[in-house]
Design an enzyme around this catalytic site. Structure first.
Site, PDB file in Angstrom:
ATOM      1  N   GLU A 208       0.837  -1.214   0.000  1.00 54.61           N
ATOM      2  CA  GLU A 208       0.000   0.000   0.000  1.00 54.61           C
ATOM      3  C   GLU A 208       0.865   1.255   0.000  1.00 54.61           C
ATOM      4  O   GLU A 208       0.711   2.136   0.849  1.00 54.61           O
ATOM      5  CB  GLU A 208      -0.991  -0.025   1.181  1.00 54.61           C
ATOM      6  CG  GLU A 208      -1.917  -1.232   1.097  1.00 54.61           C
ATOM      7  CD  GLU A 208      -3.136  -1.190   2.012  1.00 54.61           C
ATOM      8  OE1 GLU A 208      -3.214  -0.317   2.897  1.00 54.61           O
ATOM      9  OE2 GLU A 208      -4.039  -2.044   1.826  1.00 54.61           O
ATOM     10  N   GLU A 332      -4.846  -8.798  -0.661  1.00 50.71           N
ATOM     11  CA  GLU A 332      -5.632  -8.517   0.555  1.00 50.71           C
ATOM     12  C   GLU A 332      -7.090  -8.416   0.155  1.00 50.71           C
ATOM     13  O   GLU A 332      -7.447  -7.581  -0.685  1.00 50.71           O
ATOM     14  CB  GLU A 332      -5.187  -7.222   1.245  1.00 50.71           C
ATOM     15  CG  GLU A 332      -3.897  -7.372   2.022  1.00 50.71           C
ATOM     16  CD  GLU A 332      -3.515  -6.141   2.851  1.00 50.71           C
ATOM     17  OE1 GLU A 332      -4.416  -5.454   3.371  1.00 50.71           O
ATOM     18  OE2 GLU A 332      -2.308  -5.878   2.964  1.00 50.71           O
TER      19      GLU A 332
HETATM   20  O1  AHR Z   1      -5.148  -6.186   6.814  1.00 50.71           O
HETATM   21  C1  AHR Z   1      -5.100  -5.049   7.593  1.00 50.71           C
HETATM   22  C2  AHR Z   1      -4.460  -3.871   6.883  1.00 50.71           C
HETATM   23  O2  AHR Z   1      -5.237  -3.512   5.793  1.00 50.71           O
HETATM   24  C3  AHR Z   1      -3.107  -4.126   6.277  1.00 50.71           C
HETATM   25  O3  AHR Z   1      -2.084  -3.969   7.192  1.00 50.71           O
HETATM   26  C4  AHR Z   1      -3.024  -3.064   5.241  1.00 50.71           C
HETATM   27  O4  AHR Z   1      -2.206  -3.444   4.152  1.00 50.71           O
HETATM   28  C5  AHR Z   1      -4.463  -2.839   4.822  1.00 50.71           C
HETATM   29  O5  AHR Z   1      -4.801  -1.522   4.823  1.00 50.71           O
END
Ligand code: AHR
Length: 527
Positions: A208, A332
């Site tokens: 990110e 994610e």
């Molecule tokens: O999964 C939780 C958080 O969500 C992670 O650390 C981040 O990459 C995302 O914003």
């Protein structure tokens, strides 16, 4: 039908007309009902492999994911193997976890890997600034993570610190982990007790970087990526660049432009997309256990949006990479609710209900159906955080409905995707509609597996499967469901939602009708 005793010719004519209309209406209803939900399975057209990594997971130094959830240390009273919880190890082995991402997430961009090697008493403690400002004592580091992966039989996916790290730190980590040659980093590894290198194929360069990983603009990060990727050397490494958040198409476009002439440095572009029932990051996201059909519906609606996101991001990627060399890694995804009342909000702890099972099934079916371009996907996160597979409390452990859906869908790992065409009725709520069924199919070792999910929480849905190109003789089924969409597994009732046998009729003349109960996830296997 209307019957009347009469001699009046006009009346007889009228009655016949009425009866004809009624018969036509009945026939039309029967025809439309039977044709309402159909899944056409082109059994002899399978060609795309479903990478097992689509069934991947994510573990971060966040809340109780690592400490308590995976690692309790050798001295713990909780049964463990070298400090790793025995119950969790067994559950992951059963689940066939194909790949595990670590150490973050946002944590990765504050993580200096050298803090986590060598004798534990010499490792420095740091503050986990992203997740509750708790002390991180670094007792779980590179060796612990990679040994854990070996123990559960999974491929590691390491996330490199770009936000606060250096190119040198990154290239030394890769050398420390993977080098079989003689050099200072492999010597250090040997000194720390590991003679042979580990086989780590997947490396994420930053996390990110548009947000917690450095607040960069895509033009800038594309250059940073090139710099890092050039110094991360090794055989057959799969380097994954930070891609967009949800619908940030500008990020994808700028990254593809920035990497266009250096495609050999990038094997994957990531996508992060979370499902929030309310859609709000700043206000309440919605409860994980207390919700009605309104929140259930919006959760599914926001889940299904990933189909559109995938299509749009792939279209942009294909514009700059028509040879399709760069894959999409959804590294994610999952549901994100309000933290459970009474827990540390920075620990992102939530329950996992039948709704989460449905969310998991929808996503996994979508990923399967895009197997030609989706190379990996990692649900967030593996234990105790967000849409977890496993929840722990002291020595207790419970498998969530999402765990069981992953277990059901495991049959698709490394199978070949079968093209399907689904036509289904709508699930309508408050004037809005969603498709009531989600599906995908694959074949492995002569067995065809069809995964189906009924999104509708109010009624069963019958799906007629029309099989072309194969003559199956037998069918068997399994199901994940429970009486209510809010049902979940808790420490005092660990198997409220789990996998049960599900009876399916034998296929006849290339047809098979599967009756999906309300809010259920079903696997049908044909041979
Ligand atoms: O999964 C939780 C958080 O969500 C992670 O650390 C981040 O990459 C995302 O914003």
């Amino acid at each position: 039908m209307i019957f009347l005793m009469t001699n009046d010719f006009n009346q007889i004519q009228k009655l016949m007309k009425t009866n004809l209309l009624i018969i036509t209406a009945i026939l039309l209803t029967v025809v439309s009902l039977s044709a309402q939900n159909t899944l056409t399975i082109q059994a002899n057209q399978a060609k795309t492999k479903i990478n097992k990594e689509i069934y991947g997971h994510f573990s971060e130094h966040l809340g109780t994911c690592i400490y308590e959830g995976i690692y309790v240390g050798n001295d713990s009273k909780i049964p463990n193997i070298d400090g790793f919880r025995t119950d969790v190890v067994t559950a992951f082995k059963e689940l066939k976890v194909p790949v595990l991402r670590w150490p973050g997430g946002c944590f990765a961009d504050t993580y200096h890997w050298k803090d986590g090697i060598g004798p534990k008493e010499n490792r420095p403690s740091i503050v986990n600034v992203h997740w509750g400002n708790v002390t991180e004592d670094n007792s779980f580091g590179t060796h612990e993570f990679l040994n854990f992966c070996e123990l559960i039989g999974t491929e590691p996916y390491l996330s490199i610190n770009v936000g606060s790290g250096t190119v040198q730190e990154a290239s030394e980590w890769v050398e420390y982990v993977t080098s079989a040659n003689e050099n200072p980093m492999s010597e250090l590894r040997k000194k720390n007790g590991r003679e042979d290198p580990w086989n780590v194929k997947f490396w994420g360069i930053g996390n990110e970087t548009w947000g917690c990983g450095g607040d960069m603009r895509p033009e800038y990060y594309a250059d940073v990526y090139r710099h890092y990727a050039g110094y991360i050397r090794g055989n057959n490494l799969q380097k994954i660049a930070v891609g967009p958040s949800s619908n940030d198409y500008n990020w994808t476009e700028k990254m593809m432009i920035g990497l266009q002439d250096k495609k050999h440095l990038v094997q994957g572009l990531s996508l992060h997309h979370y499902t929030l029932p309310t859609g709000s990051w700043s206000g309440s996201k919605g409860s994980s256990t207390e919700f009605g059909e309104d929140m259930y519906f919006t959760t599914l609606k926001r889940t299904i949006q990933i189909e559109e996101l995938i299509q749009n991001h792939l279209a942009i990627m294909d514009k700059y990479d028509p040879e399709k060399r760069i894959g999409l890694a959804v590294d994610e995804w999952g549901t994100w609710y309000d933290a459970l009342p009474g827990t540390n909000p920075g620990f992102l702890q939530q329950q996992n209900t039948v709704r989460d099972a449905v969310v998991a099934a929808i996503n996994l079916n979508i990923f399967n159906n895009h197997a030609d371009r989706i190379t990996m996907a990692n649900i967030a996160q593996v234990v105790n955080v967000l849409q977890a597979m496993i929840l722990t409390k002291g020595a207790l452990m419970v498998k969530t409905p999402t765990y069981y859906v992953f277990k059901l869908f495991n049959v698709h790992q490394e199978a070949t995707l079968i093209p399907t065409e689904l036509k289904c009725e709508d699930y309508v709520f408050n004037g809005e509609k969603l498709p009531s069924v989600s599906s995908s199919a694959s074949i492995k070792d002569g067995v065809t597996s069809v995964t189906l999910c009924n999104l509708n929480p109010n009624k069963a849905v019958a799906v007629e499967c029309n099989i072309a190109g194969a003559d199956y003789k037998t069918a068997s089924g399994k199901i994940v469901n429970s009486a209510n969409i809010t049902d979940y597994n808790d420490f005092d009732q660990p198997e409220k939602v789990f996998i049960k046998d599900f009876s399916v009729a034998k296929p006849k003349n290339g047809k098979l009708t599967v009756e999906l109960p309300a809010h259920s996830v079903v696997l049908v296997q044909l041979q």
